[in-house]
Design a protein around this motif. Sequence first.
Motif, short mmCIF file in Angstrom:
data_model
loop_
_atom_site.label_atom_id
_atom_site.label_comp_id
_atom_site.label_asym_id
_atom_site.label_seq_id
_atom_site.Cartn_x
_atom_site.Cartn_y
_atom_site.Cartn_z
N PHE A 22 -4.35 6.35 6.98
CA PHE A 22 -4.79 5.33 7.77
C PHE A 22 -4.58 3.98 7.27
N SER A 23 -4.92 3.46 6.09
CA SER A 23 -4.48 2.34 5.48
C SER A 23 -3.04 2.25 5.30
N SER A 24 -2.20 3.16 4.92
CA SER A 24 -1.11 3.23 4.99
C SER A 24 -0.26 2.80 6.19
N ILE A 25 -0.63 3.49 7.01
CA ILE A 25 -0.19 3.12 8.56
C ILE A 25 -0.44 1.62 8.89
N LEU A 26 -1.54 1.16 8.61
CA LEU A 26 -2.00 -0.15 9.02
C LEU A 26 -1.05 -1.11 8.11
N ARG A 27 -0.84 -0.72 6.69
CA ARG A 27 -0.23 -1.76 5.98
C ARG A 27 1.32 -1.74 6.30
N ALA A 28 1.89 -0.69 6.95
CA ALA A 28 3.25 -0.72 7.37
C ALA A 28 3.46 -1.49 8.67
N GLN A 29 2.26 -1.77 9.52
CA GLN A 29 2.50 -2.54 10.49
C GLN A 29 2.53 -3.82 10.21
N VAL A 43 4.67 0.63 -2.62
CA VAL A 43 3.77 1.11 -3.11
C VAL A 43 2.60 0.30 -3.65
N LEU A 44 2.84 -0.75 -4.24
CA LEU A 44 1.99 -1.96 -4.72
C LEU A 44 1.37 -2.32 -3.43
N ALA A 45 1.67 -2.67 -2.48
CA ALA A 45 1.15 -3.35 -1.08
C ALA A 45 0.35 -2.19 -0.62
N GLY A 46 0.98 -1.00 -0.32
CA GLY A 46 0.20 0.12 0.19
C GLY A 46 -1.09 0.79 -0.69
N ILE A 47 -0.82 1.11 -1.81
CA ILE A 47 -1.65 1.61 -2.56
C ILE A 47 -2.55 1.09 -3.57
N GLY A 48 -2.21 -0.06 -3.88
CA GLY A 48 -2.68 -1.17 -4.83
C GLY A 48 -4.12 -1.40 -4.13
#
Length: 392
Positions: free
Chosen positions: A143-150, A320-325
């Motif tokens: 869910f957070s990865s989808i939001l960060r992709a936005q 990966v840094l922006a989404g997983i960090g």
Amino acid sequence: MRISTAVTRRLPDFTSLAFIVVAFLTGIAGALQTPTLSLFLSTEVQVRPSMVGLFFTGSAVIGILVSQFLARRSDRKGDRKSLIFLCCMLGALACALFAWNRNYYLLLFVGVLLSSFGSTANPQMFALAREHAEHTGREAVMFSSILRAQVSLAWVIGPPIAFALALGFGFQVMYLAAAATFILCGALVWKTLPSMPKTPSAKGAKLEAPRQNRRDALLLFAACTLMWTANGMYLINMPLYMVQELRLPEKLTGILMGTAAGLEIPTMLLAGMAAKRFGKRFLMRCAVIAGVLFYAGLLFITGTWQLIALQLLNALFIGVLAGIGMLYFQDLMPGQAGAATTLFTNTTRVGWIIAGSIAGFVAEIWNYHAVFYSALAMVIGAVLCLWRLKNA
């Protein structure tokens, strides 16, 4: 009960859709302002280059202070939804000030203070999203990865719109468009996002991560800061390096950055799916190795199509840094979603402070190509930090 819950999770979720739209709008609000800020200061406010640099440094420092204050407060008491709404309104007020005022010091101290509240709406939204996902039993990582992709999508389309508005209609129109985006975002937050008031904690109780987690959080902070520093040096240096030393067309810089931003979106989504199987530490290590290869490649690669192809490594590094960090920080700081998310956001700000100082200093003494050696050294430092991390 289990079957019913599974079916419910597969049904369209209006609240999740609202989070996605809010993430996109907060990204657009930032993408409309940041790319054109140096141009605005030099042409509209008419200040020297050193004053432009001071503005960015001051903005980063004030942003860190404001975001950390709000993060601590939001984790202890109050409704995070109300805080996000307030940040959006203050962000709109900042945009209105930039639209009609041209006094440098008023913009630096009042405008930047208001803008810092506006920019804090994004990390607070991610913190609320994490709490909502945990409360409803959803998969928080994806869910957070989808939001960060936005947010990445917003940065693909936002800068071209910003330059089109600023150069075609003037900075006043551009800043008013950003203000309208903040107001729309605030209205959606107030009407659609869930309200999750904090339960008062016992008197004198402190929210603290375990000692081992605090050590790892410090190592992760150092690693992310070094990675963002390298990225900041690249963004500052690359346009000048390509035009003045490689003699390549200016539009190629936009192609490179647009290519990287576009590739970051599928990278974030794939990382979100892979995190549960491989772990966040493994993905962060893969990202930093991609960063080493990317910056090492910049030292030797000068051809147009090779530079474009190299953006795949850059996208893996930043995606990966922006989404997983951010999620890694949240894992290391349980019960402190706001502080963890803001701490990750501040690694970006600290990285920009360091990047601006080093990139200008190195380029002035040697050349723009030498800046990439410094960026590579930063990423190697991040490697050392990440390899000392325990698995969260």
